[in-house]
Design an enzyme around this catalytic site. Sequence first.
Site, PDB file in Angstrom:
ATOM      1  N   SER A  48      47.637  41.461  43.543  1.00 31.55           N
ATOM      2  CA  SER A  48      47.966  42.098  44.819  1.00 31.55           C
ATOM      3  C   SER A  48      47.477  41.229  45.970  1.00 31.55           C
ATOM      4  O   SER A  48      46.405  40.618  45.902  1.00 31.55           O
ATOM      5  CB  SER A  48      47.326  43.486  44.902  1.00 31.55           C
ATOM      6  OG  SER A  48      47.847  44.331  43.883  1.00 31.55           O
TER       7      SER A  48
ATOM      8  N   TYR B  50      38.425  34.661  41.963  1.00 29.29           N
ATOM      9  CA  TYR B  50      39.691  35.184  41.460  1.00 29.29           C
ATOM     10  C   TYR B  50      40.746  35.277  42.551  1.00 29.29           C
ATOM     11  O   TYR B  50      41.866  34.777  42.401  1.00 29.29           O
ATOM     12  CB  TYR B  50      39.472  36.567  40.833  1.00 29.29           C
ATOM     13  CG  TYR B  50      40.729  37.202  40.294  1.00 29.29           C
ATOM     14  CD1 TYR B  50      41.301  36.748  39.112  1.00 29.29           C
ATOM     15  CD2 TYR B  50      41.342  38.260  40.950  1.00 29.29           C
ATOM     16  CE1 TYR B  50      42.448  37.324  38.607  1.00 29.29           C
ATOM     17  CE2 TYR B  50      42.488  38.848  40.449  1.00 29.29           C
ATOM     18  CZ  TYR B  50      43.038  38.384  39.277  1.00 29.29           C
ATOM     19  OH  TYR B  50      44.189  38.961  38.785  1.00 29.29           O
TER      20      TYR B  50
ATOM     21  N   LYS C  53      44.252  32.972  42.748  1.00 28.50           N
ATOM     22  CA  LYS C  53      45.561  33.604  42.620  1.00 28.50           C
ATOM     23  C   LYS C  53      46.395  33.388  43.893  1.00 28.50           C
ATOM     24  O   LYS C  53      47.626  33.270  43.819  1.00 28.50           O
ATOM     25  CB  LYS C  53      45.401  35.096  42.340  1.00 28.50           C
ATOM     26  CG  LYS C  53      44.959  35.402  40.914  1.00 28.50           C
ATOM     27  CD  LYS C  53      46.031  35.044  39.900  1.00 28.50           C
ATOM     28  CE  LYS C  53      45.707  35.533  38.508  1.00 28.50           C
ATOM     29  NZ  LYS C  53      46.779  35.238  37.534  1.00 28.50           N
TER      30      LYS C  53
END
Length: 274
Positions: free
Chosen positions: A150, A162, A166
């Site tokens: 998201s 993280y 991403k």
Amino acid sequence: MTNSNRTVLITGAAQGLGRAMSVGLLEQGFSVAAVDRDSNGLSALREQIAAGQKFEGFVADLTDFDAPKLAGEVEKRFGRIDILINNAGIGQGQVRPDYHVNSPKFYEVTPSQWSRAIAVNASAVFLLSRAVVRPMLDRKWGRIINITTSLGTMLHGGWAPYGPSKASAEALSSVMAADLEGTGVTVNVVVPGGTVNTSMIPAEAPFARDALLQPEVMLRPLLWLVSPAADNVTGKRFLGTSWDAELASDAAAEKAGAPIGWKDLAVLPIRPAF
């Protein structure tokens, strides 16, 4: 070409989202080259495969691997790679297992933890996409599907490395889609749209597992993207939670889809004429 003639290379295939997507693709007749560092997990997945389904496991640690060699091994086994799903990921659990209630500051993340997340969540996406794309271009057909996260998670405090790793994969997906425009090779992103019941969520997380999204939330957008209906769809991201199964597939895709990344906010820099 029928599904039975298409080969999918999917990373992080032994558990969670990757396992659900691998099983779903096999059930639709695709050949699946499942990549994971967990040989036991791949063996367990193999035991789940029905007779007649075309499956092969490939053990690789994406923190340090030879992408062309891996692609070559898959091509040697299956003859071709038509679809690449970059799913493997390293989450915040590598920093500390109770990160949901005790989120780490970026300065508490070690250089090794940062490097591992970048290697798997971002660099492997680039390396594998680069390794498989030229034969796709020659055939004028291919799918690259990247599993990111998201957009809010990418920017949330306590989510380094993280989130930033991403975000790198998300931006790369947009670049690749633009570079491949009009070639017959598409690049899209699929995300669950919420916290999913996978091993990436440690036991220390303060959630009831049955309250989480289940990995199968990925299947409807994924199976639509690898179908002929999505031949001209590229540069989009799809949320599994937003896919309305009551709608026709094209309408569901329209509802669940949006441009990759932050294009509604992006402003191109002023460049001199040349």
